[in-house]
Motif scaffolding. Structure first.
Motif, PDB file in Angstrom:
ATOM      1  N   MET A   1       0.750  -1.285   0.191  1.00  0.00           N
ATOM      2  CA  MET A   1      -0.224  -0.232  -0.183  1.00  0.00           C
ATOM      3  C   MET A   1       0.784   1.198   0.507  1.00  0.00           C
ATOM      4  N   THR A   2       0.915   2.036  -0.584  1.00  0.00           N
ATOM      5  CA  THR A   2       1.502   3.563  -1.277  1.00  0.00           C
ATOM      6  C   THR A   2       1.360   4.470  -0.072  1.00  0.00           C
ATOM      7  N   THR A   3       2.359   4.795   0.472  1.00  0.00           N
ATOM      8  CA  THR A   3       1.948   5.886   1.523  1.00  0.00           C
ATOM      9  C   THR A   3       2.531   7.501   1.119  1.00  0.00           C
ATOM     10  N   MET A   4       2.332   8.241   1.828  1.00  0.00           N
ATOM     11  CA  MET A   4       2.284  10.027   1.327  1.00  0.00           C
ATOM     12  C   MET A   4       3.191  10.049   1.288  1.00  0.00           C
ATOM     13  N   ALA A   8       6.256  11.779  -1.198  1.00  0.00           N
ATOM     14  CA  ALA A   8       7.297  12.632  -0.978  1.00  0.00           C
ATOM     15  C   ALA A   8       8.048  12.607  -1.130  1.00  0.00           C
ATOM     16  N   GLN A   9       8.584  11.534  -1.366  1.00  0.00           N
ATOM     17  CA  GLN A   9      10.612  10.790  -1.320  1.00  0.00           C
ATOM     18  C   GLN A   9       9.975  10.773  -3.124  1.00  0.00           C
ATOM     19  N   GLY A  12       9.985  14.243  -4.210  1.00  0.00           N
ATOM     20  CA  GLY A  12      10.832  15.529  -4.021  1.00  0.00           C
ATOM     21  C   GLY A  12      10.074  16.711  -2.904  1.00  0.00           C
ATOM     22  N   VAL A  13       8.689  16.545  -2.391  1.00  0.00           N
ATOM     23  CA  VAL A  13       8.352  17.588  -1.651  1.00  0.00           C
ATOM     24  C   VAL A  13       8.273  16.603  -0.105  1.00  0.00           C
ATOM     25  N   SER A  14       7.211  17.917   0.518  1.00  0.00           N
ATOM     26  CA  SER A  14       7.004  17.252   1.820  1.00  0.00           C
ATOM     27  C   SER A  14       5.999  16.792   2.214  1.00  0.00           C
ATOM     28  N   VAL A  15       5.812  15.426   3.192  1.00  0.00           N
ATOM     29  CA  VAL A  15       5.093  14.880   3.099  1.00  0.00           C
ATOM     30  C   VAL A  15       3.812  15.788   3.453  1.00  0.00           C
ATOM     31  N   ILE A  34       3.628  22.030  -8.778  1.00  0.00           N
ATOM     32  CA  ILE A  34       3.719  20.671  -7.325  1.00  0.00           C
ATOM     33  C   ILE A  34       2.613  20.024  -7.537  1.00  0.00           C
ATOM     34  N   ALA A  35       1.548  20.697  -7.528  1.00  0.00           N
ATOM     35  CA  ALA A  35       0.352  19.889  -7.722  1.00  0.00           C
ATOM     36  C   ALA A  35       0.008  18.700  -8.583  1.00  0.00           C
ATOM     37  N   GLU A  36      -0.018  19.207  -9.295  1.00  0.00           N
ATOM     38  CA  GLU A  36       0.010  18.259 -10.269  1.00  0.00           C
ATOM     39  C   GLU A  36       0.725  17.659 -10.232  1.00  0.00           C
ATOM     40  N   ARG A  37       2.052  17.663 -10.353  1.00  0.00           N
ATOM     41  CA  ARG A  37       2.901  16.632 -10.004  1.00  0.00           C
ATOM     42  C   ARG A  37       2.698  16.056  -9.092  1.00  0.00           C
ATOM     43  N   VAL A  38       2.072  15.877  -7.542  1.00  0.00           N
ATOM     44  CA  VAL A  38       1.913  15.206  -6.991  1.00  0.00           C
ATOM     45  C   VAL A  38       0.741  13.891  -7.264  1.00  0.00           C
TER      46      VAL A  38
END
Length: 353
Positions: A1-4, A8-9, A12-15, A34-38
């Motif tokens: 199960m993928t975690t936040m 983030a890792q 390259g952004v914060s949790v 950045i939001a779109e990349r996440v």
């Protein structure tokens, strides 16, 4: 199960940034690129939010309670549940539905739903009326569907009953009907009186007077058939606006006894688009569809907007017949019902005929 943390890792952004994005709280807090990349990374990694963890963080369970009075057992009114369920799913909520059969049972069901930690309630009635909200519902957000809350302080949505009467009568006027009858309900329910006012208003707008001889309020079975027969004998109507599709059946029967053809000799408009009558009557009945699905969808959207304190757009509802009003419409909110053209109204007469 993928975690936040894994997302983030990978990005390259914060949790905390990932949390804002995946929970839909990034607007004005995270740069759009950045939001779109996440979001894209979360989708690639198959991220699924954990509802339990979310509820612990926000004190919201994302569960809506649906209290119905026999709605679940009514064939066409069950569309309210379907509409509410579709809206809840689109907005990330789950709907728990209970059907009640009395005051004591209603109180127990509300208490049980509160134990589940529901975020708010939808309170639905089987037919349009003015209703008092149970005291047990006053502590959480609530929206009333297919009824009007008596004080006017609770958001509610119901069919535009006046427009139903006006539109049905107007359609018969357009067909060239000269003597339009109203076959109503003998019980003094809310819709009966308001639809009759719409009928009267359409006649007045056309320069016609409302003839009491053309009005028959009936029940069911032999009594109803006798009432329609008496109406026909005394007033010789050529058009009929019927309170609902069930009462239109008696008009069809009266026509058959006289060797007259519905859609040629007499024009008929009903209300409900009830599946049984829609699939049984021949010719098919022109009718005004009550917007049960739309009311349920709108009510769920309105409830979530109250819970989350933000504006939502109910117009994204799928496959609706009637247009949905905005969530900020005046309360109580009415929804315009759609007339479904079928075969029971005569073709519009040509000039000179």
């Amino acid at each position: 199960m993928t975690t936040m943390k894994e997302i983030a890792q990978a990005t390259g952004v914060s949790v905390s940034t990932v949390s804002l994005v995946v929970n839909g709280r990034d607007q004005g807090r995270v740069k759009p690129d950045i939001a779109e990349r996440v979001r894209a990374q979360a989708k690639r990694m198959g991220y699924q939010p954990n509802p339990l963890a979310s509820s612990l963080r926000t004190s919201h369970t994302r569960i809506l309670g649906f209290i119905s009075e026999e709605v679940a057992t009514t064939p066409y009114a069950g569309g309210i549940i379907m509409g509410a369920q579709d809206a809840a799913a689109r907005l990330g909520y789950m709907l728990i539905t209970v059907s009640t059969d009395g005051v004591a049972e209603e109180g127990r069901q509300i208490t049980a739903l509160k134990r589940y930690g529901v975020d708010g309630f939808l309170y639905a009635k089987m037919y349009n009326r003015i209703t008092d909200l149970p005291r047990a519902l006053t502590t959480l957000p609530v929206v009333v569907a297919n009824a009007r809350e008596r004080t006017g302080r609770v958001p509610s949505i119901s069919p535009d009953e006046f427009q139903i009467g006006f539109d049905a009568t107007q359609r018969l006027l357009e067909a060239g009907c000269q003597r339009i009858a109203y076959v109503g309900d003998q019980d003094p329910i809310l819709a009966q009186g308001i639809r009759f006012k719409g009928y009267q208003a359409a006649l007045k707008a056309a320069g016609r007077r409302c003839d009491p001889a053309l009005v028959a309020n009936v029940g069911f079975n032999q009594q109803a058939l006798n009432g329609v027969e008496a109406l026909v004998e005394r007033a010789s109507p050529d058009g009929f606006f019927c309170f609902n599709d069930a009462r239109a059946w008696y008009v069809y029967e009266a026509a058959a006894r006289r060797g007259l053809a519905i859609g040629r000799d007499w024009s008929v408009v009903g209300v409900d688009n009830h599946r049984v009558f829609a699939e049984t009557l021949a010719p098919r009945l022109t009718t005004i569809e009550l917007p049960h699905y739309e009311m349920g969808y709108w009510a769920a959207c309105k409830l979530v907007s109250l819970i989350e304190g933000r504006e939502l757009d109910p117009a994204r509802a799928p496959d609706t017949t009637a247009p949905l009003p905005p969530l900020n419409a005046a309360n109580p909110t009415s929804i315009h019902c759609q007339l479904l053209e079928k075969d029971s109204v005569a073709a519009q007469p040509r000039l000179g005929e």
